[in-house]
Enzyme design. Structure first.
Site, PDB file in Angstrom:
ATOM      1  N   ARG A 177      87.059  20.565 -68.648  1.00 31.93           N
ATOM      2  CA  ARG A 177      87.609  21.799 -68.076  1.00 31.93           C
ATOM      3  C   ARG A 177      88.001  22.789 -69.168  1.00 31.93           C
ATOM      4  O   ARG A 177      87.925  23.980 -68.988  1.00 31.93           O
ATOM      5  CB  ARG A 177      88.825  21.474 -67.218  1.00 31.93           C
ATOM      6  CG  ARG A 177      88.389  20.887 -65.901  1.00 31.93           C
ATOM      7  CD  ARG A 177      89.473  20.996 -64.914  1.00 31.93           C
ATOM      8  NE  ARG A 177      90.165  19.739 -64.758  1.00 31.93           N
ATOM      9  CZ  ARG A 177      90.844  19.431 -63.671  1.00 31.93           C
ATOM     10  NH1 ARG A 177      90.954  20.291 -62.691  1.00 31.93           N
ATOM     11  NH2 ARG A 177      91.434  18.257 -63.577  1.00 31.93           N
TER      12      ARG A 177
ATOM     13  N   GLU B 151      83.929  23.720 -64.529  1.00 33.14           N
ATOM     14  CA  GLU B 151      84.888  23.320 -63.487  1.00 33.14           C
ATOM     15  C   GLU B 151      84.093  22.936 -62.242  1.00 33.14           C
ATOM     16  O   GLU B 151      83.054  23.533 -61.978  1.00 33.14           O
ATOM     17  CB  GLU B 151      85.753  24.552 -63.164  1.00 33.14           C
ATOM     18  CG  GLU B 151      87.230  24.343 -63.164  1.00 33.14           C
ATOM     19  CD  GLU B 151      87.740  23.548 -61.983  1.00 33.14           C
ATOM     20  OE1 GLU B 151      87.139  23.588 -60.905  1.00 33.14           O
ATOM     21  OE2 GLU B 151      88.766  22.864 -62.158  1.00 33.14           O
ATOM     22  N   LEU B 152      84.610  21.983 -61.483  1.00 34.68           N
ATOM     23  CA  LEU B 152      83.891  21.571 -60.270  1.00 34.68           C
ATOM     24  C   LEU B 152      83.754  22.713 -59.261  1.00 34.68           C
ATOM     25  O   LEU B 152      82.820  22.741 -58.477  1.00 34.68           O
ATOM     26  CB  LEU B 152      84.621  20.385 -59.602  1.00 34.68           C
ATOM     27  CG  LEU B 152      84.589  19.055 -60.367  1.00 34.68           C
ATOM     28  CD1 LEU B 152      85.461  18.022 -59.678  1.00 34.68           C
ATOM     29  CD2 LEU B 152      83.156  18.529 -60.487  1.00 34.68           C
TER      30      LEU B 152
ATOM     31  N   LYS C 226      86.142  10.957 -51.436  1.00 34.10           N
ATOM     32  CA  LYS C 226      85.008  10.207 -51.986  1.00 34.10           C
ATOM     33  C   LYS C 226      83.946   9.949 -50.913  1.00 34.10           C
ATOM     34  O   LYS C 226      82.749  10.006 -51.180  1.00 34.10           O
ATOM     35  CB  LYS C 226      85.479   8.883 -52.607  1.00 34.10           C
ATOM     36  CG  LYS C 226      86.415   9.030 -53.788  1.00 34.10           C
ATOM     37  CD  LYS C 226      85.852   9.860 -54.926  1.00 34.10           C
ATOM     38  CE  LYS C 226      84.792   9.188 -55.751  1.00 34.10           C
ATOM     39  NZ  LYS C 226      84.379  10.050 -56.909  1.00 34.10           N
TER      40      LYS C 226
ATOM     41  N   PRO D  67      82.838   1.705 -57.467  1.00 37.45           N
ATOM     42  CA  PRO D  67      83.744   0.702 -58.043  1.00 37.45           C
ATOM     43  C   PRO D  67      85.026   0.514 -57.229  1.00 37.45           C
ATOM     44  O   PRO D  67      85.496   1.448 -56.583  1.00 37.45           O
ATOM     45  CB  PRO D  67      84.117   1.292 -59.422  1.00 37.45           C
ATOM     46  CG  PRO D  67      83.276   2.508 -59.611  1.00 37.45           C
ATOM     47  CD  PRO D  67      82.863   2.958 -58.244  1.00 37.45           C
ATOM     48  N   VAL D  68      85.564  -0.701 -57.314  1.00 37.84           N
ATOM     49  CA  VAL D  68      86.932  -0.975 -56.847  1.00 37.84           C
ATOM     50  C   VAL D  68      87.886  -0.467 -57.933  1.00 37.84           C
ATOM     51  O   VAL D  68      87.479   0.285 -58.820  1.00 37.84           O
ATOM     52  CB  VAL D  68      87.122  -2.482 -56.557  1.00 37.84           C
ATOM     53  CG1 VAL D  68      86.271  -2.926 -55.378  1.00 37.84           C
ATOM     54  CG2 VAL D  68      86.793  -3.328 -57.794  1.00 37.84           C
TER      55      VAL D  68
ATOM     56  N   SER E 299      94.314   4.936 -62.139  1.00 39.65           N
ATOM     57  CA  SER E 299      93.995   3.584 -61.680  1.00 39.65           C
ATOM     58  C   SER E 299      94.758   2.508 -62.450  1.00 39.65           C
ATOM     59  O   SER E 299      94.932   1.403 -61.952  1.00 39.65           O
ATOM     60  CB  SER E 299      92.487   3.315 -61.738  1.00 39.65           C
ATOM     61  OG  SER E 299      92.006   3.315 -63.049  1.00 39.65           O
TER      62      SER E 299
END
Ligand code: NAP
Length: 340
Positions: free
Chosen positions: A34, A60-61, A158, A183-184, A198
């Protein structure tokens, strides 16, 4: 095989490990951040200034600026960037909109640049939530039910982003091959004091923020193995449309606490709880600590994730979860995040 690959969100936990592994395999990396002013020097320091093999772009998204330049010359994309937070946002669209729009933007610019393979870092959050039942196993055939009132903004973001990506690729992708990695909870060593949300459960247990371990759990997978799965998804031919769960075994918080004690010794784990929190204490905690309210619907749930598809198709394996947990804990101490 090696060429030029765009890894979005180069400042992140998973993306950092992915860049490291791709550089070691000879790939040239373009990465988006960013703010170049804030991140470029740190990235060059982290990856040992690999000369022309690492280029940093600002994107940026939620904006088109910078994406064409970042994709130019790339044959592959790993789209890792997405909003992540340890707090639930007041407005769920703060997560959903950048996740969905950012994925579609990354896809559009990738296709325009002639990219062949696009790997999206999706999540188990797009697979396993909004279901009835205390204990179940999910596979790649499952999708989170976003209409369930207990599904979090992150899980919605997600799910909606991955679904939108698959729909866009089917309608407009042409020859672009799309693969998702789901992924977990990702654990493993952090490389600085700026870390992904996470690893928060390990931090909470080590620093004694909870007197007892809440009766919640999650599948655990190692960040190094998640990066390795991304590499396989980028490099292996004929994977168009594939979806791969990345998971080790399911661990309750008390199991994580026990793994920390067994692997890090008594002097580092003095504050780590030894017992599970009874329901009455969990309710009190939620009253005084709003951050805990988001776990209300998780209490007592056991979600197993079947990762055999990645094992069969890609020969992928993850290391024992205990190793990921202990390496994560040690690195949090090393970087001064946790005082034991
Ligand atoms: P992280 O360390 O927080 O990385 C997230 C990255 O996304 C950062 O580089 C962040 O940039 C970037 N980002 C967020 N919002 C952005 C925006 N609006 N515009 C541009 N960049 C933006 O998290 P992570 O754990 O590595 O997660 C990476 C991906 O893995 C995410 O897609 C996440 O959903 C997925 N995932 C993670 C886990 C897990 O347990 N960690 C599990 C399953 C899936 P800044 O540094 O500028 O904030």
């Amino acid at each position: 095989m090696a060429g030029t690959v765009l890894v979005t969100g180069g400042t992140g936990y998973i993306a950092g490990e992915l860049i490291k592994q791709l550089l070691a395999r000879g790939w040239t990396i373009h990465t988006t951040v960013r703010s170049k002013a804030k991140s470029e020097t740190a990235l060059f320091e982290r990856f040992g200034q690999p000369g022309d093999r690492l280029k940093v772009f600002e994107a940026e998204l939620m904006s088109d600026t910078g994406w064409a330049e970042a994709n130019a010359g790339c044959t592959h994309v790993a789209h890792v960037a997405s909003p992540l937070s340890s707090r639930t946002p007041k407005d769920e669209n703060d997560m959903i909109v950048p996740a969905r729009e950012g994925t579609l933007r990354a896809l559009r610019f990738a296709k325009a640049a002639g990219v062949k393979r696009f790997v999206q870092t999706s999540s188990i959050a797009a697979v396993a939530y909004g279901r009835k039942g205390k204990e179940y196993t999910v596979t790649e055939a499952d999708w989170t039910n976003v209409d369930d009132p207990n599904v979090t903004p992150y899980a919605k973001s997600k799910t909606i982003a991955e679904r939108a990506a698959r729909e866009w690729v089917a309608a407009e992708g042409g020859d672009l091959e799309f693969v998702s990695v789901n992924p977990v909870l990702v654990l493993g060593p952090v490389d600085s004091g700026d870390f992904s949300p996470s690893v928060e459960p390990v931090k909470l247990l080590l620093n004694g923020s909870v007197p007892r371990a809440p009766d919640i759990g999650f599948g655990v997978v190692d960040t190094r193995d998640v990066a390795d799965l991304h590499v396989r998804c980028l490099e292996q031919p004929s994977l168009a449309g594939e979806r791969f769960i990345a998971a080790g075994k399911f661990m309750k918080m008390i199991d994580v606490a026990d793994a920390l004690r067994a692997g890090m010794g008594p002097s580092n784990t003095r504050k780590v709880p030894r017992k599970t929190m009874p329901a009455w204490m969990a309710s009190m905690f939620m009253l005084i600590n709003p951050g805990f309210r988001s776990i209300k619907n998780e209490i007592g749930k056991v979600r197993h994730s079947d990762a055999s598809h990645a094992e069969k198709v890609l020969g992928w394996k993850t290391r024992p979860v205990e190793e990921s947990i202990v390496d994560c804990g040690r690195s949090l101490i090393e970087h001064g995040v946790v005082k034991v």
